[in-house]
Every structure is written in structure tokens, then in C-alpha cells.
Design an enzyme around this catalytic site. Structure first.
Site, mmCIF file in Angstrom:
data_model
loop_
_atom_site.group_PDB
_atom_site.id
_atom_site.type_symbol
_atom_site.label_atom_id
_atom_site.label_comp_id
_atom_site.label_asym_id
_atom_site.label_seq_id
_atom_site.Cartn_x
_atom_site.Cartn_y
_atom_site.Cartn_z
ATOM 1 N N LYS A 1 -0.090 -0.206 -1.442
ATOM 2 C CA LYS A 1 1.206 -0.760 -1.424
ATOM 3 C C LYS A 1 1.555 -0.532 0.258
ATOM 4 C CE LYS A 1 5.922 -0.264 -3.461
ATOM 5 N NZ LYS A 1 6.427 0.799 -4.194
ATOM 6 N N ASP B 1 4.667 -1.037 2.542
ATOM 7 C CA ASP B 1 6.019 -1.240 2.606
ATOM 8 C C ASP B 1 6.624 -1.480 3.923
ATOM 9 O OD1 ASP B 1 8.639 -1.034 1.667
ATOM 10 O OD2 ASP B 1 8.454 1.035 0.654
ATOM 11 N N ASP C 1 13.719 -4.017 -5.194
ATOM 12 C CA ASP C 1 13.856 -2.689 -5.698
ATOM 13 C C ASP C 1 14.960 -2.519 -6.947
ATOM 14 O OD1 ASP C 1 12.195 -1.357 -4.064
ATOM 15 O OD2 ASP C 1 13.902 -0.831 -2.584
ATOM 16 N N ASP D 1 3.358 6.761 -4.593
ATOM 17 C CA ASP D 1 4.355 5.874 -3.735
ATOM 18 C C ASP D 1 4.636 6.986 -2.641
ATOM 19 O OD1 ASP D 1 6.741 4.514 -2.909
ATOM 20 O OD2 ASP D 1 5.859 3.189 -4.314
HETATM 21 C C1 DGJ Z 1 11.077 0.845 -1.046
HETATM 22 C C2 DGJ Z 1 10.269 0.191 -2.023
HETATM 23 O O1 DGJ Z 1 10.613 -1.162 -2.175
HETATM 24 C C3 DGJ Z 1 9.957 1.099 -2.916
HETATM 25 O O2 DGJ Z 1 9.470 0.650 -4.202
HETATM 26 C C4 DGJ Z 1 9.674 2.314 -2.757
HETATM 27 O O3 DGJ Z 1 8.188 2.273 -2.098
HETATM 28 C C5 DGJ Z 1 10.227 2.925 -1.606
HETATM 29 N N1 DGJ Z 1 10.511 2.138 -0.486
HETATM 30 C C6 DGJ Z 1 9.634 4.276 -1.066
HETATM 31 O O4 DGJ Z 1 10.204 4.700 -0.036
#
Ligand code: DGJ
Length: 737
Positions: free
Chosen positions: A474, A476, A546, A364
Site C-alpha cells: 500500500k 501512501d 480515509d 499499515d
Molecule cells: C492515510 C491513509 O489513507 C490511511 O489509510 C493510513 O494508511 C494512514 N495514512 C497511515 O498513516
């Protein structure tokens, strides 16, 4: 599926799986809605016209006042425009060069197309027979084209509009919604979804008064406050019974959806791009395309509507390459180490899960540039030599060597002011000259309405993907847009910015997903801040929140499943006390709830006990056994923790041979009620085996008995103890006869 035009009565019959959508061209040439609901025949429905001029003081159709015409204000519209007596929320408004905003669109022609043409720059449902209905403005050479698509395997109608400027002069679009329809009845409820960070997906049901209810986003993200989705329900509609008419926009930026009750007994549904702070200059000869809206109907309640959306999206929206394929069972580094993602911390986490069945490691945030915390580095997509002195290759090889796939996090649309990218191109971040930009999570948003910025983003991400053996991304998006302004646009085009942002995003997604077709992409937006069908078109699953607390997740996943299939909802088992709520729930519960979606793990696996690691093995094996149901099954929401102490979801295979139920009692109470849950969707006549290993339960029951008598949630564990709070009960149901 069929689209049929009855010439004599000028009626269009659109027929999809179990549904009819019917409208006619009335005597003034205006398309009037007749019906959307359960499939009916091709009856003549013009008897539903009320030849009524309307209330005193309302205007009639220009030129039709003596022809028994009625006011636009009482038409049951498929498309509507302000002026000429239309005082309800209209779906279109424009301004001519002379400042006039008066249109009068009437039927010109139509075409029935075997396949829907792609929408310029916008994701949409794939395939389907399509009606293109062209209306011409009586006052000008403007045209609007209304598109309707039906499918024989989905009870949905996909709609969008294209506005074509044939006037020879530029015009300004002030509002261009994707759809409108006036549904009979003035006593409906509206089901909407409220979102907030870590509390996404809360359904809200409310009566629609005279006047209108609007849900919208102004943040250029689709689900930070509301979802681009709602459902019109009859008063007696429940989760299982009654009419539910859903609307969902395939769109990721600022939107609006409205439901308005008029004095004539109809409810108008309309919406699309939010016209708050929006205008669009349409040069002569050009066409503006709206996002697509997906309208669904079910007579089997809200649950039936959800299943129609799930089927439609699995068959026609989500990338066919991945939609039904095994989903990566990930171990994600975020809640495990946050920004401390050094190889010496990561490798033991990977070692610990080896042999558990977890098959993908996701690195991540924190691996690039100066990103040791959220203050710096965003935008600099170069592997940090400080954290990975030998590059990513050794870690990736390690992961691959352990038989797992490797995933990586990006936030391509953002930049920290403290970054090399910002220092080199401060003007690439969205801000209004002479003002302080709004900083959120210490970051600014890149102006991806610009081609040079998009090219940078695509190349920076592509370089990492090209140079490393990456299987999973992933993606974001951690903040909303606050300035609706682009330095690259002339003053008169500034209110186009949010929509141009969406178009820029889709261009980037198309180039990256298309350029790396073997990579699996997951969407994310600070949790579920951008959970919409447009993102699902590119990314087969989206991180729903989250909030990884299992109890909160029962609510979040419940609400998200109203429109989206479980396979689209990314869910992780995390550590307790939970990082968002400090709540502790059993390890098994966390996994059972995460398994009601695209499952994964997000915790420091070196800090859990050997027994828990053994449990992970069992959990992943259980998930793999039920994965075909998560990917393809019919969802039944049996109990809802918003309303009660219980939660239960059931997934049933299409052939009704197999089902899985996860139920939860939130708070354990002594001497409690004898709680039963009532499964659905089974074959009444078949005999099933119902198994719950934890409680030594193995029953042989007919489908009819299971559904009518129900299943009992045990009050005590197999060894006679109280089960405690937040305990799940799973039932595996298999047809044996
Ligand atoms: C927000 C995401 O929803 C989390 O899962 C993670 O990836 C963080 N950002 C990382 O900054």
C-alpha cells in the site's frame, strides 16, 4: 477502429467504438475541429465553415486578410496559440530567446501509426491506432506533434502533444496543454468533481457562462481539491440519457482543465499541466511531451460515459496482469491498531479472521524506524527492532501459515524531520534555502526530481521487498507539495519542479512495479488525494477515502465511479461508531457498500462479536460470488444519496446473464413512501430470478418488467419490524430463461 485521411478535403476521420472524431485542415493550413460524438459516416463537413472575419477589431490570419481568411479567434481549434487574434484560452504558449511569444502553427505533415509510441517518462493508454499530426510554426523552426489514438473496444480518443525545438536555440514553454477542441454549442453544463479529505468525489454540475470555468490543482497531487476530469453535458443530459463528453487526464500533479464559451457559439475544452507557476526550458533539439488526456463520448448520459471510461481503463490502462484477477480481500491494521502494530496485537486479529475468507493481511503505518506516531521515522525504511525484535519474518510466516497473503505500507515520497534520513540528508527534503519549510502531518516531501533521492527510495523499498516475502504494497502520500522549488535545479528551471516531481514519481513507480511484478500495489494519498489514471496505470486499485463511514462512502464511491471502474476503488468495512463520523450503521450495510469496489476490512477483529465474525464469512462469500461483476461488469448508478434518501448501484455482466444491486435507504421514516428502484442494462426478453435472502424475496420476472416496473425496497424486515436507518437491500439477479 480506423483512422482515415481524405486527401481532397484534407479531413481526418478517427473512428473508435461507436464514435467519430473528425477534423480538417482548413485553407490556411490550420486544423479545425468538426465533430466528436456518435459514429457518423465520412461525410464532407467543410460546409460548417463560417467565412467570417470576426468582430470588428479582431485580427485576421497574417497574410490572409485579403484571402477571405478569418480570425484565429473564430477557428474551431484542435490546438491553439496566443497571438494573431486568438483571445480565447489557448493550449500552447512559448517564449523565444528574443522574448517574442508569437507563433503561427500550420499543417506540415502527418503519419498514421498502427501502434501508439510510448510517451517519454509518462504513463498512458496502451496500444491503439494513432494519428501523428505535425504542425510547423511559420515564424520559426518549432514543431508541435498532436497525437490522437482510437480503439475499437472503447469509445475514447486519447490525445497528447509533443513540442519539438528545432530552432537551434533554447526556448521556454509557458503553457503546453494536452488537448484542445471547440465543441459546437454555447449552452452546456459542466460536470466537475470536488474533493476534500474524507469527502472526496462530490459531483457538481454548473452552466458554463461566457468566459471560462477552470478546475485545477496547484498542489502537485491530482485530487486534493478537484479531479483531473470533467464532462460537458447538454442541458437535457441525465444519468441515463443524452450526450456526455468526458475529459480525464492521465496525470498526478498540478493540472488545469478549462471550458470556455465564446461569442461564436462554441465551447472550448482544453487543459493539461497547470501553467500556473510553470515554465519549461526546452533546449535546442529536444522535445517536451505532455501527459495524455482521454476524451470519451456517450449518448447514454453520464452513466454511459462512465461505462466507456471503465471499459477503456480496464482494457488499456490498468496493469493487464492484475486488472481482471481476484483482488486481495484484506484485513488492514490501520483503524484496528493505528500506530500500535505490535505482533501481540496483530496476531490475534489475524487469528480471528482465519477461515472467514479474508485472504490478505496488510500491515499499515508504524512498522519501521522510530515511527511510533506520526512525529518520527518516516523515510527510515528499516523494520523497527523495538516493534518486531525478530524482524517481520515471524509475522509474515504466521500470515502465510494461516493461508493468507502479506501486505505492507510505505510512504516512499516523504520524510519526518525527526528521522535518520533527514538527519543524514536534510537537503533531500523540499524547501527553499533560507526559509522555513511548510510541515504537514509533521512531514516534509522528498525531492524526487533528483536521481540520488529516487535511487535511495527505490533501493530502500526494494530492500524490504527483497528481504521479506511480501505480496502486496500500500503506497501512501499524505500531504501536498507546498514549495514549488528544488535545490537541484538552476534558478531558471525552478518552475519545472511540479512536473519534474510527477516524472520522478513515475520513474520510481516504474522501477518498483517493474522490479517486483508479482507484488500487487495499491495507491493511497491520505485517502483519495491522488486518485487519477496515471496512478491506476501502475497500481490497479486506489484507496478512495480515509472516510470509512458507509453512508459517506455511498457518496464518495458514487463520485469516484464517474470516471473509474469499481475494481479501481478500494473500500473497507470498519468499526462503529465510525472513526471519522461517529455514525453507527449496521454491519451488513458497511460490508454491502464496501463490496461495491475492491473490498476489504479495517477493524480490530478481536473486538467484534462471534456472530459478527460469522457474518464476515457470509459477507466475504457474497463478495466472491459477485466479484466477477465488480471486476468486469457494467455499472449503472440508479440512485444518488447526494440528492435523495436513497442510494443504489447495479452491476451487470457483459452478457446480461447476471446482475447485482445494492440499494440503501438512508433514514427510515414511519409510514414512508413506497420506494421502487429501476434497474437497467438487462435483456428485456430474458426471464430473471431476483433474490433477496434477507427479505425472503424470490421473484421471476422478465428483464422488461424489472426495468419498467422496478423493484420495491421493503418497508419492513422479514419479521415485520421497521428496518432502521442506513439499511441496505441487495438483489441478486440471474437469467434463468
Ligand atoms: C492515510 C491513509 O489513507 C490511511 O489509510 C493510513 O494508511 C494512514 N495514512 C497511515 O498513516
Amino acid at each position: 477502429m480506423a483512422i482515415y485521411f481524405e486527401k481532397e478535403t484534407k479531413t481526418f476521420f478517427l473512428e473508435g467504438k461507436n464514435i467519430s472524431y473528425i477534423f480538417g485542415i482548413n485553407f490556411t493550413g490550420f486544423p479545425e475541429h468538426y465533430y466528436f460524438g456518435e459514429r457518423i459516416g465520412r461525410d464532407e463537413l467543410s460546409y460548417t465553415y463560417e467565412a467570417n472575419i470576426g468582430d470588428s477589431g479582431e485580427a485576421a490570419i497574417p497574410g490572409e486578410i485579403h484571402a477571405g481568411g478569418k480570425s484565429y479567434n473564430v477557428y474551431r481549434s484542435e490546438f491553439s496559440f496566443y497571438g494573431n487574434g486568438e483571445f480565447r484560452e489557448c493550449s500552447f504558449q512559448m517564449m523565444f530567446k528574443n522574448g517574442s511569444r508569437l507563433n503561427d502553427f500550420r499543417y506540415e505533415t502527418h503519419e498514421i501509426l498502427a501502434e501508439k509510441p510510448a510517451l517519454a517518462g509518462l504513463p498512458s493508454m496502451r496500444g491503439g491506432e494513432t494519428l501523428k499530426l505535425t504542425l510547423k510554426d511559420m515564424n520559426s523552426e518549432m514543431r508541435v506533434h498532436l497525437f490522437y489514438t482510437v480503439y475499437d473496444d472503447a469509445a475514447v480518443v486519447a490525445r497528447h502533444m509533443e513540442v519539438e525545438n528545432r530552432t537551434g536555440e533554447p526556448v521556454k514553454i509557458l503553457r503546453a496543454y494536452s488537448f484542445a477542441l471547440d465543441v459546437y454549442g454555447n449552452n452546456h453544463d459542466l460536470l466537475t468533481i470536488e474533493n476534500a479529505w474524507a469527502r472526496e468525489g462530490k459531483p457538481e454540475r454548473t452552466p458554463i457562462p461566457h468566459g471560462f470555468i477552470c478546475v485545477d490543482e496547484k498542489s502537485a497531487s491530482s485530487t486534493r481539491r478537484h479531479s483531473p476530469a470533467f464532462a460537458l453535458l447538454n442541458k437535457d443530459t441525465t444519468e441515463e440519457h443524452g450526450a456526455a463528453l468526458g475529459v480525464n487526464l492521465i496525470y498526478s500533479a498540478s493540472f488545469t482543465l478549462k471550458a470556455e464559451v465564446s461569442s461564436k457559439g462554441y465551447t472550448r475544452l482544453t487543459g493539461g499541466i497547470n501553467d500556473f507557476d510553470f515554465t519549461w526550458e526546452l533546449p535546442a533539439g529536444e522535445t517536451f511531451t505532455t501527459p495524455e488526456a482521454v476524451l470519451a463520448y456517450s449518448g447514454e448520459g453520464v452513466g454511459g460515459m462512465s461505462r466507456e471510461y471503465h471499459d477503456a481503463y480496464r482494457a488499456h490502462l490498468i496493469n493487464p496482469r492484475f486488472v481482471k484477477a481476484h483482488r486481495p480481500v484484506v484485513i488492514n491494521s490501520w483503524e484496528a491498531v493505528y500506530f500500535g502494530c505490535t505482533p501481540d496485537r496483530l496476531l490475534p486479529i489475524i487469528d480471528a479472521v482465519s477461515g472467514t475468507g479474508i485472504d490478505t493481511f496488510v500491515l499499515d503505518d508504524g512498522w519501521f524506524g522510530a515511527r511510533r506516531n506520526d512525529r518520527a521515522g518516516l523515510g527510515d525504511w528499516v523494520v523497527s527492532p523495538e516493534v518486531f525484535p525478530e524482524g517481520l519474518a515471524p509475522v509474515i510466516d504466521y500470515v502465510h501459515g494461516a493461508g493468507m497473503k502479506f501486505g505492507i505500507w510505505f510512504e516512499p515520497e516523504m520524510v519526518n524531520p525527526d528521522s535518520d534520513l533527514f538527519r543524514a540528508h536534510p537537503d533531500w527534503a523540499i524547501s527553499v534555502p533560507g526559509t522555513e519549510p511548510c510541515v504537514s502531518r509533521r512531514q516534509l516531501v522528498l525531492d524526487i526530481t533528483r536521481t540520488d533521492v529516487r535511487d535511495y527510495v527505490v533501493e530502500a523499498v526494494s530492500k524490504i521487498l527483497r528481504e521479506n516475502k511480501i505480496d502486496y504494497v500500500k503506497w501512501d502520500f499524505n500531504r501536498a507539495l507546498t514549495e514549488n522549488f528544488s535545490r537541484a535545479l538552476p534558478a531558471e528551471n525552478q518552475q519545472e519542479m511540479h512536473h519534474r516531481y510527477a516524472l520522478g514519481l513515475y520513474d520510481i513507480c516504474q522501477r518498483l512495479v517493474g522490479g517486483f511484478p508479482n507484488i500487487f500495489f495499491e495507491g493511497c494519498a491520505g485517502g483519495g488525494g491522488r486518485f487519477d489514471p496515471a496512478i491506476l496505470y501502475y497500481f490497479p486499485q486506489i484507496w478512495a477515502s480515509d472516510d470509512t463511514d458507509a453512508y459517506m462512502r455511498t457518496q464518495i464511491q458514487y463520485g469516484t465511479s464517474l470516471f473509474y471502474p469499481l475494481s479501481a476503488i478500494s473500500c473497507h468495512t470498519s468499526i462503529c461508531p465510525n472513526h471519522q463520523t461517529s455514525r453507527t450503521v449496521p454491519f451488513k450495510t458497511r460490508a454491502d457498500i464496501a463490496h461495491l469496489g475492491a473490498t476489504g476490512y479495517e477493524l480490530d477483529t478481536t473486538k467484534i462479536t462471534p456472530e459478527e465474525l460469522e457474518e464476515v464469512k457470509v459477507q466475504v462469500a457474497e463478495y466472491k460470488e459477485m466479484e466477477d461483476l465488480v471486476l468486469n461488469g457494467d455499472l449503472y448508478r440508479l440512485e444518488n444519496t447526494f440528492d435523495s434518501n436513497y442510494f443504489a448501484m447495479q452491476i451487470v455482466s457483459k452478457d446480461k446473464a447476471k446482475a447485482h444491486i445494492t440499494a440503501m435507504r438512508a433514514l427510515c421514516r414511519p409510514n414512508d413512501e413506497h420506494k421502487r428502484i429501476f434497474p437497467r442494462g438487462l435483456d428485456k426478453k430474458a426471464v430473471y430470478e431476483v433474490v433477496n435472502n434477507e427479505y425472503d424475496l424470490c421473484l421471476r420476472l422478465s428483464g422488461a418488467a424489472i426495468m419498467n416496473v422496478g423493484l420495491v425496497l421493503p418497508l419492513k424486515t422479514a419479521d415485520g419490524k421497521m428496518p432502521g436507518d442506513f439499511r441496505t437491500f441487495t438483489f441478486r439477479i440471474t437469467k434463468v430463461e
